[in-house]
Design an enzyme around this catalytic site. Structure first.
Site, PDB file in Angstrom:
ATOM      1  CG  HIS C 129       4.320   3.025  -2.405  1.00  9.49           C
ATOM      2  ND1 HIS C 129       5.270   3.587  -3.219  1.00  9.49           N
ATOM      3  CD2 HIS C 129       4.849   3.015  -1.160  1.00  9.49           C
ATOM      4  CE1 HIS C 129       6.347   3.900  -2.488  1.00  9.49           C
ATOM      5  NE2 HIS C 129       6.111   3.564  -1.235  1.00  9.49           N
ATOM      6  CG  ASP C 207       3.713  -2.239  -5.327  1.00  8.48           C
ATOM      7  OD1 ASP C 207       4.616  -3.006  -4.921  1.00  8.48           O
ATOM      8  OD2 ASP C 207       3.590  -1.067  -4.923  1.00  8.48           O
ATOM      9  CD  GLN C 210       4.964  -2.911   2.867  1.00 14.68           C
ATOM     10  OE1 GLN C 210       5.580  -3.531   3.725  1.00 14.68           O
ATOM     11  NE2 GLN C 210       5.424  -1.797   2.335  1.00 14.68           N
ATOM     12  CE  LYS C 233       9.154  -1.445   0.509  1.00 13.70           C
ATOM     13  NZ  LYS C 233       9.189  -0.305   1.428  1.00 13.70           N
ATOM     14  CB  CYS C 372       5.304   6.740  -0.693  1.00 16.30           C
ATOM     15  SG  CYS C 372       6.978   7.292  -0.356  1.00 16.30           S
TER      16      CYS C 372
HETATM   17  C1  PLP Z   1       3.559  -0.924  -1.498  1.00 19.43           C
HETATM   18  C2  PLP Z   1       4.902  -0.435  -1.904  1.00 19.43           C
HETATM   19  N1  PLP Z   1       5.197  -0.322  -3.216  1.00 19.43           N
HETATM   20  C3  PLP Z   1       6.383   0.108  -3.649  1.00 19.43           C
HETATM   21  C4  PLP Z   1       7.377   0.461  -2.781  1.00 19.43           C
HETATM   22  C5  PLP Z   1       8.646   0.974  -3.330  1.00 19.43           C
HETATM   23  O1  PLP Z   1       9.599  -0.029  -3.359  1.00 19.43           O
HETATM   24  P1  PLP Z   1      11.145   0.285  -3.345  1.00 19.43           P
HETATM   25  O2  PLP Z   1      11.451   0.707  -1.944  1.00 19.43           O
HETATM   26  O3  PLP Z   1      11.764  -1.001  -3.690  1.00 19.43           O
HETATM   27  O4  PLP Z   1      11.412   1.363  -4.303  1.00 19.43           O
HETATM   28  C6  PLP Z   1       7.127   0.350  -1.398  1.00 19.43           C
HETATM   29  C7  PLP Z   1       8.136   0.713  -0.398  1.00 19.43           C
HETATM   30  O5  PLP Z   1       8.651   1.814  -0.335  1.00 19.43           O
HETATM   31  C8  PLP Z   1       5.875  -0.109  -0.966  1.00 19.43           C
HETATM   32  O6  PLP Z   1       5.590  -0.220   0.336  1.00 19.43           O
END
Ligand code: PLP
Ligand code: PLP
Lengths: 144, 414, 414, 144
Positions: C129, C207, C210, C233, C372
């Site tokens: 992402h 990260d 998800q 989320k 993204c």
């Molecule tokens: C895998 C992943 N990492 C990071 C993010 C970013 O997180 P946040 O929405 O808390 O900025 C998302 C979601 O947008 C995501 O799906």
């Protein structure tokens, strides 16, 4: 008993109004100062050892509320005659039992400030472990 | 200064909007005199956020479906509301952040890392909140810039006659100053300082966290370059603040946080950035909080900022009078004419923590501490003060309860 | 992979917790298949936040009065809840941020600026992402470090046989990888990659944005160094996320944002920092949002993460089967065994925006775009995909409505 | 009229299925490419001038949804014979009227992508003003 009487027990007021071991020892073997980040209170603690690392006497100075002043005063009595190592690992509960009053987390910081600073002084002079909350000052800023 | 032509506000009526006042503390509603730290929230704001979550919630900006459109409308509508509040020339110049603190960090990092270096000078004030002080001190130390301050006099007012000396070697690049001191209530002459900054070729970064809740703000009239504000201090939710910035500066700056939303295209070896304001809003923003922020602005502007200002002015005058009668209480700060709704004081011989503790038992909530202004405390020669601060729901009776409480403090600990 | 021994969850019952489902779209509740982007919120979370604002709200940490104590308990209680969720060795290692994105930026700036330079290498993955990609690309370019990626194969799985080549010149300092791909649902072998990173003397930044909503996470079992997650989320409010970091690393790092709360003492020429976690939490935090985050974690752990995982696994299997029957639909991503509740696909000859637009009119909300993950899209040879994603309130009937909707898409635009 | 028929009007579908002026002009006097950050769609627009800055023809290529493809196709017809300066200050409403369908903010970005990229091409070759939303790319990242 009113809330006031529960927290500002007679013994607390006594230590607050006539603190034991007040003043910085001169000469001393260790001295440290520290702040309570929540309110800006400061305390300086000085220590003199005998027989290597036995605490002979402790003297303190600083500004703070009744709880922090009384707690530090009580602490100075409590640790006399113990080794630096013993005091370094002394549980906060021991001091809190002595204080014997209910404390919210904010007031707990007041009560434990002196003990933290004493442990810093011991750490600096005898290499004893630092308490958790005094270990993260990396990155201090200095400007010109 | 109070605008005496504003419609007086009716606190008794407004108080019905604030659910926290239904809570009793010793049989009476809590006298909450800590609004400079954070304000309570009216039903209107809480209802709006709940409705948003129940009927309009999705992630913003990219969704093609209606629910995402509604969420985006809510979020972007709040941006419009903030832009109107500060009279921004364009909505694109409003960036949502977590807080006034983050707004300033954004400028310090994104503008500062790019524009400061050895030989440059950053100027802050001696009464600055840590939020508009420490980021600059940090970036100055990283970049090798000098870090200087505008001193205050004994009444807690900025000494403008020190400016010439600061400007002597012609190295000032940024001047950082708050509109209202959160510790003393001092209203600072920001227009003057801004004009002086611009003469030096410097920019001015204004911390409006403590002003925006209480008085009208106009970035064009102030002629400033950046301005920071916060939602939680003006009846809005936590977790959201805003930065206004002059477009040309924002466009030249590199981004601060990086991630989704702020990019135009991402490649393994090259990435380009999105248009304003998105370039500075990485990741999922505080969506519902922005909507609540907007609702809070609607709420206070509905009452009228001039009315709020006048109400607080009268309460502050009353508090200064009543406290002034006590010869064992020392008041800090400027006279009422140059002061917002904040009163900091010292009770002779009794530490502020003990004062606040005993007042709490009397159902009076005040703040005791350095109020995130340690350099100011050092200047005043104290570690901490006790501070009472007012908002639209504050009433004179609460000042009376404060004074009664102080008598009790003195009786018990004096 | 599904743990088939978990208690099955009863979506029909759980759906009653979600007020958005009362909203009708063409006579039926919206089939919300965009939970990977953000989840809807249950009453329990909204109620908790409202109660907090009405009865427990004040600024945190410094207030001596009871209301501030209650607020602090709420906020710090949430920290405890997050620590438990990820099995952190200590609550001090949990830092509240705005989002997973900000969590990663914190590490990239505060750890990266200090530890990266020319000759060092940052490794990310091709399916990362943007949140765990662009901050590292930015810091790499600022510090002169090299920026390399772990490639994927055609099924969207990481090619671990490329690791040796990446490690050849022994320069890797940090490896950044997501637990679950938000575009393809790929479950990445993070333990293996972490062990490999540690062999190189590198740290691993995970990260979990998800993954945390859908499956149990244990930072000690993963043996990672940093882990980022997000509230919105996992049924929680927007505006709040968390970073877990290994204590020793957090202690060595300089701060990121600066201001109130994160200092121990501030002087005109010297400033020192507060203990963990406060050193990394400058300014008024997202207080009510943290409380809501905690309530959301209580909600999902009350249901059971293993049950949620299994429910999603079954739905995903069903969706892959139903979509697999359509020869004009191309599925991206790994087989069901290594996939979380996400299905990305392409409808032959029809752009994802048009697909999502028409589905919306059928009461089915899906996402269309690059999600993204532009480098991944480039690798797949598309600009965008259509993505359906599931959560605990998703049901098989919604998959059927998706499939029916796709037939309509094809009829209209095919 | 169904929602589908309102948005995917016949003329939109016609331009989408048989785009006018498709392909990059060769030779050309100006060419630019741009992305829609919301979805990753890309379009490349090429221009040939006559008599100084009169647009003789425009050719485009790219990937995008029906709305963005149709809108760009319509645009290429619309601007032929105008001067670069005229097109640079052309209001988005003119194109939107031509498209004639209700558009949400997200779909608006689709509809206006081609127009933005055309203006970038004109800016690059004739120095005409850039549209607001194409002016903030400072700080692009390049890595090795
Ligand atoms: C895998 C992943 N990492 C990071 C993010 C970013 O997180 P946040 O929405 O808390 O900025 C998302 C979601 O947008 C995501 O799906
Ligand atoms: C003058 C001033 N500046 C900045 C801040 C920090 O703002 P925030 O609480 O939004 O971080 C505050 C309040 O804490 C303040 O009073």
């Amino acid at each position: 008993m009113s809330e006031f009487e529960q927290m500002y027990r007679e013994v607390i007021l006594d230590h607050y109004k006539t603190p034991r071991n007040h003043g910085i020892l001169d000469p001393n073997d260790a001295v440290a100062e520290g702040q309570n980040p929540l309110c800006g209170d400061e305390v300086t603690v000085s220590v003199r050892f005998r027989d290597g690392d036995i605490i002979e006497s402790v003297g303190f100075e600083g500004r703070g509320c009744a709880i922090s002043q009384a707690a530090t005063s009580m602490l100075t009595d409590l640790v006399k005659g113990r080794s630096a190592q013993e005091v370094a690992v002394m549980q906060k509960e021991e001091l809190l039992d002595e204080i014997g009053i209910p404390l919210s987390p904010v007031r707990l910081k007041c009560a434990l400030l002196g003990m933290g600073v004493l442990k810093v002084a011991l750490h600096q002079s005898k290499g004893t472990p630092l308490p958790e909350e005094w270990g993260t000052s990396s990155g201090d800023i200095s400007v010109n | 200064m109070a605008v005496t032509t504003a419609n007086p506000l009716d606190s008794a009526v407004l108080r019905a909007d604030f659910p926290f006042l239904e809570e009793l503390s010793g049989g009476k509603p809590l006298a909450y005199l800590d609004s400079a730290s954070s304000t309570q929230k009216p039903r209107q704001v809480l209802d709006r956020m709940r409705a948003f979550y129940e009927h309009e919630y999705a992630n913003v900006h990219r969704g093609v479906y209606k629910l995402a459109e509604r969420a985006t409308e809510g979020y972007e509508g709040a941006r419009h509301t903030v832009a109107t509040l500060v009279n921004a020339p364009s909505e694109r110049e409003i960036i949502f952040t977590r807080s006034a603190t983050e707004s300033i960090n954004l400028v310090a990092y994104a503008w500062g890392l790019q524009n400061l270096g050895p030989g440059d000078t950053v100027v802050i004030t001696e009464l600055e909140h840590h939020a508009n002080f420490v980021p600059w001190q940090f970036i100055a130390s990283r970049t090798g810039a000098a870090f200087r301050h505008i001193p205050i006099d004994d009444a807690g007012e900025l000494q403008l006659d020190a400016l010439d000396d600061l400007a002597r070697d012609n190295s000032i690049k940024v001047v950082c100053v708050g509109l209202v001191s959160n510790s003393l209530g001092t209203i600072n002459p920001v227009e003057k300082i801004g004009a002086w900054a611009h003469e030096q070729g410097a920019i001015i970064v204004v911390d409006a966290a403590q002003a925006a809740p209480h008085r009208p703000i106009d970035v064009q009239a102030l002629d400033c370059d950046f301005l920071a504000l916060s939602s939680h201090k003006l009846c809005g939710p936590t977790g959201i603040g805003a930065l206004w910035g002059r477009r040309a500066l924002l466009e030249e700056m590199a981004p601060f946080n990086l991630g989704g939303e702020m990019i135009r295209s991402v490649g393994l070896d090259k990435t380009t950035f999105n248009e304003l304001p998105y370039k500075f809003e990485a990741g999922t923003p505080a969506i519902a909080e922005a909507v609540g922020f907007g609702a809070a602005i609607d709420y206070i502007t509905g009452i009228g900022l001039a009315s709020i200002e006048q109400h607080e002015h009268e309460l502050t005058r009353y508090a200064m009078e009543r406290l002034g009668e006590l010869d064992w209480v020392r008041l800090f700060g400027p006279p009422i004419e140059r002061r917002a709704g904040i009163v900091s004081f010292e009770v002779a011989g009794i530490h502020p923590h003990d004062v606040a503790q005993i007042l709490d038992w009397e159902g009076v909530a005040v703040r005791a501490g350095h109020h995130c202004t340690q350099p100011l405390m050092t200047r005043l020669g104290v570690a901490a003060t006790t501070r009472a601060s007012f908002y639209l729901y504050s009433i004179a009776e609460e000042v009376d309860r404060l004074v009664d409480g102080l008598h009790k403090v003195r009786k018990n600990l004096g």
